[in-house]
Write a protein that holds these residues in place. Sequence first.
Motif, PDB file in Angstrom:
ATOM      1  N   LEU A 273     -11.831 -11.010  -1.473  1.00 55.66           N
ATOM      2  CA  LEU A 273     -11.832 -10.246  -2.712  1.00 55.66           C
ATOM      3  C   LEU A 273     -11.275 -11.065  -3.863  1.00 55.66           C
ATOM      4  O   LEU A 273     -11.733 -10.961  -4.994  1.00 55.66           O
TER       5      LEU A 273
ATOM      6  N   GLN B  93     -10.964   0.556   3.599  1.00 55.81           N
ATOM      7  CA  GLN B  93     -11.120   1.982   3.924  1.00 55.81           C
ATOM      8  C   GLN B  93     -12.440   2.367   4.572  1.00 55.81           C
ATOM      9  O   GLN B  93     -12.938   3.456   4.376  1.00 55.81           O
TER      10      GLN B  93
ATOM     11  N   GLU C   6      -8.585 -10.132   1.795  1.00 52.08           N
ATOM     12  CA  GLU C   6      -7.928 -10.353   0.506  1.00 52.08           C
ATOM     13  C   GLU C   6      -8.392 -11.666  -0.090  1.00 52.08           C
ATOM     14  O   GLU C   6      -8.623 -11.773  -1.299  1.00 52.08           O
TER      15      GLU C   6
ATOM     16  N   SER D 152     -11.900   6.844 -12.709  1.00 51.49           N
ATOM     17  CA  SER D 152     -11.036   5.996 -13.524  1.00 51.49           C
ATOM     18  C   SER D 152     -10.063   5.245 -12.632  1.00 51.49           C
ATOM     19  O   SER D 152      -9.732   5.690 -11.536  1.00 51.49           O
ATOM     20  N   SER D 153      -9.595   4.117 -13.118  1.00 51.70           N
ATOM     21  CA  SER D 153      -8.597   3.378 -12.354  1.00 51.70           C
ATOM     22  C   SER D 153      -7.238   4.020 -12.605  1.00 51.70           C
ATOM     23  O   SER D 153      -7.121   4.956 -13.389  1.00 51.70           O
ATOM     24  N   GLY D 154      -6.207   3.488 -11.996  1.00 45.91           N
ATOM     25  CA  GLY D 154      -4.860   3.958 -12.277  1.00 45.91           C
ATOM     26  C   GLY D 154      -4.356   3.322 -13.559  1.00 45.91           C
ATOM     27  O   GLY D 154      -5.115   2.737 -14.320  1.00 45.91           O
TER      28      GLY D 154
ATOM     29  N   PHE E  40       1.337   5.546 -10.967  1.00 41.34           N
ATOM     30  CA  PHE E  40       0.076   4.835 -11.111  1.00 41.34           C
ATOM     31  C   PHE E  40      -1.101   5.775 -10.924  1.00 41.34           C
ATOM     32  O   PHE E  40      -2.099   5.702 -11.636  1.00 41.34           O
ATOM     33  N   ALA E  41      -0.956   6.703  -9.986  1.00 43.22           N
ATOM     34  CA  ALA E  41      -2.061   7.598  -9.676  1.00 43.22           C
ATOM     35  C   ALA E  41      -2.344   8.550 -10.829  1.00 43.22           C
ATOM     36  O   ALA E  41      -3.470   9.030 -10.981  1.00 43.22           O
TER      37      ALA E  41
ATOM     38  N   ASN F 202      -3.956   6.935   2.966  1.00 45.30           N
ATOM     39  CA  ASN F 202      -3.531   5.762   2.203  1.00 45.30           C
ATOM     40  C   ASN F 202      -4.607   5.198   1.316  1.00 45.30           C
ATOM     41  O   ASN F 202      -4.710   3.992   1.163  1.00 45.30           O
ATOM     42  N   LEU F 203      -5.421   6.049   0.725  1.00 46.56           N
ATOM     43  CA  LEU F 203      -6.398   5.537  -0.228  1.00 46.56           C
ATOM     44  C   LEU F 203      -5.670   5.003  -1.439  1.00 46.56           C
ATOM     45  O   LEU F 203      -4.764   5.650  -1.933  1.00 46.56           O
ATOM     46  N   PRO F 204      -6.065   3.839  -1.955  1.00 45.95           N
ATOM     47  CA  PRO F 204      -5.435   3.386  -3.195  1.00 45.95           C
ATOM     48  C   PRO F 204      -5.748   4.384  -4.298  1.00 45.95           C
ATOM     49  O   PRO F 204      -6.822   4.964  -4.331  1.00 45.95           O
ATOM     50  N   ALA F 205      -4.826   4.582  -5.203  1.00 43.77           N
ATOM     51  CA  ALA F 205      -4.997   5.583  -6.256  1.00 43.77           C
ATOM     52  C   ALA F 205      -6.208   5.263  -7.081  1.00 43.77           C
ATOM     53  O   ALA F 205      -6.499   4.125  -7.390  1.00 43.77           O
ATOM     54  N   GLY F 206      -6.936   6.305  -7.447  1.00 47.45           N
ATOM     55  CA  GLY F 206      -8.101   6.064  -8.274  1.00 47.45           C
ATOM     56  C   GLY F 206      -9.377   5.993  -7.460  1.00 47.45           C
ATOM     57  O   GLY F 206     -10.449   5.805  -7.993  1.00 47.45           O
TER      58      GLY F 206
ATOM     59  N   MET G 144      -9.627  -2.638   5.986  1.00 46.41           N
ATOM     60  CA  MET G 144      -8.713  -2.773   4.866  1.00 46.41           C
ATOM     61  C   MET G 144      -9.304  -2.257   3.567  1.00 46.41           C
ATOM     62  O   MET G 144      -8.581  -2.031   2.599  1.00 46.41           O
TER      63      MET G 144
ATOM     64  N   SER H  35      -5.428   7.903 -13.006  1.00 45.83           N
ATOM     65  CA  SER H  35      -6.761   8.312 -12.584  1.00 45.83           C
ATOM     66  C   SER H  35      -6.886   9.821 -12.541  1.00 45.83           C
ATOM     67  O   SER H  35      -7.971  10.364 -12.726  1.00 45.83           O
TER      68      SER H  35
ATOM     69  N   GLY I 170      -5.378  -1.899  -2.002  1.00 43.31           N
ATOM     70  CA  GLY I 170      -4.217  -1.067  -2.303  1.00 43.31           C
ATOM     71  C   GLY I 170      -2.951  -1.814  -2.692  1.00 43.31           C
ATOM     72  O   GLY I 170      -1.936  -1.202  -2.978  1.00 43.31           O
ATOM     73  N   ILE I 171      -2.994  -3.140  -2.727  1.00 40.86           N
ATOM     74  CA  ILE I 171      -1.800  -3.886  -3.152  1.00 40.86           C
ATOM     75  C   ILE I 171      -1.774  -3.943  -4.676  1.00 40.86           C
ATOM     76  O   ILE I 171      -2.815  -4.150  -5.310  1.00 40.86           O
TER      77      ILE I 171
ATOM     78  N   LYS J 199       0.809  -1.220   0.000  1.00 45.25           N
ATOM     79  CA  LYS J 199       0.000   0.000   0.000  1.00 45.25           C
ATOM     80  C   LYS J 199       0.833   1.257   0.000  1.00 45.25           C
ATOM     81  O   LYS J 199       0.443   2.267  -0.561  1.00 45.25           O
TER      82      LYS J 199
ATOM     83  N   GLN K 267      -4.522  -3.387  -9.347  1.00 43.89           N
ATOM     84  CA  GLN K 267      -4.543  -2.921  -7.955  1.00 43.89           C
ATOM     85  C   GLN K 267      -5.778  -3.472  -7.273  1.00 43.89           C
ATOM     86  O   GLN K 267      -6.888  -3.306  -7.764  1.00 43.89           O
ATOM     87  N   THR K 268      -5.591  -4.096  -6.118  1.00 44.03           N
ATOM     88  CA  THR K 268      -6.730  -4.637  -5.394  1.00 44.03           C
ATOM     89  C   THR K 268      -7.437  -3.514  -4.631  1.00 44.03           C
ATOM     90  O   THR K 268      -6.916  -2.414  -4.512  1.00 44.03           O
TER      91      THR K 268
ATOM     92  N   ARG L 133     -15.865  -2.474  -5.641  1.00 39.48           N
ATOM     93  CA  ARG L 133     -15.973  -1.617  -4.469  1.00 39.48           C
ATOM     94  C   ARG L 133     -17.437  -1.268  -4.227  1.00 39.48           C
ATOM     95  O   ARG L 133     -18.151  -0.922  -5.146  1.00 39.48           O
TER      96      ARG L 133
END
Lengths: 219, 180
Positions: B60, B143, B57, A131-133, A119-120, B174-178, B141, A123, A152-153, A11, A148-149, B67
């Motif tokens: 998912l 968010q 995980e 949009s995704s990254g 990656f960001a 720490n939000l995942p991008a996007g 996990m 989006s 965040g991985i 993450k 990307q899950t 999401r």
Amino acid sequence: MAIFSVYVVNKAGGLIYQYDNYVPRAEAEKTFSYPLDLVLKIHDEKVVVSFGQRDGIRVGHALLSINGVDVNGKFTADGKEIIEYLKDSTNYPVSIRFGRARLSSNEKLMLASMFHSLFAIGSQLSPEVGSSGIEMLETDMFKLHCFQTLTGIKFIVLADARQSGIDALLRKIYKIYSDFALKNPFYSLEMPIRCELFDQNLKGALEIADKAGNFGPVS
Amino acid sequence: MSRQSNRTTDSKKMNAELFTLTYGALVTQLCKDYENDEEVNKQLDKMGYNIGVRLIEDFLARSSVGRCQDFRETADVIAKVAFKMYLGITPSVTNWSPAGDEFSLILESNPLVDFVELPDNHSSLVYSNLLCGVLRGALEMVQMAVDVKFAQDTLRGDNITEIRMKFIKRIEENLPAGDE
């Protein structure tokens, strides 16, 4: 091998797993006598050929070993500076192996973090909301696929441009991660993955994807 | 109850009673070690949390749900997909608060408490508190910060087992991008 490497990024952008599945084919070992007709220079802590391409040794190739002993950056294994060593005629004839330099693990860490930041951009540039990254990066030599899950991985696979079925492979790697890394109680989250079972199953999955997915001419 | 062997799809089934016995041994050992029901409840919650952060995980990866866009969707996914996948039961989602941020899961049966009776000296023990931790860890996990507790418990004399889940906030660090 049509699938070149697998990277897993946590993450925070740190590389937690890396696997290379290819052998650089362009390596040449030659015996040289004094004086050396290749022009060498130091680049990025490595000795590379800057001019004097011949016989399979190309500009940009790094010096990998002298007389069969792997070198250590710009020093030989016993600590002598390579450039000085090769200026001394008493050390000749010498057998040197040149090839495409492999990325060191530090470089891989840096590149993974860089990709995490990039990656960001995918989006952020998007004209539409949500949009995704970056999902795929394409060059003339390979394609980089990223998944990307929701947690965040990121799972990144570098494969041959003609290889298909990478999406399914990424999902498979996610499953293998959730099984063999996460269900191992001694593995701490976000840390480098050092689980044998994960390695084994990943290699197995890559082999299957290799055999199943290549529709281009076999190289 | 099923257990992954080596490959993708479910294969061997494990004896559900072994699972009940294992959980029971866990709780009784915790009771002996801590001798204080509140402390045991806290430990169960912590253990559940550690399970939850890993289980999400797996969930998912296996279920490929996307999401959830709101808490109602989350509630549905938890009740209809997650509980079904892991415990083989489908609780019902009821008692929504007017603001839509709290709901109840009503469980008709709970595999953890088959054959269990709480003695009088453990009246404040929340036997299945592990489940609360699992739900809390898993949602964190993805968010979402939630508060999960047992509102009613058949082991403590109520008619039904009810888990109350309250949405606290979206975790913005720490939000995942996007996902912003």
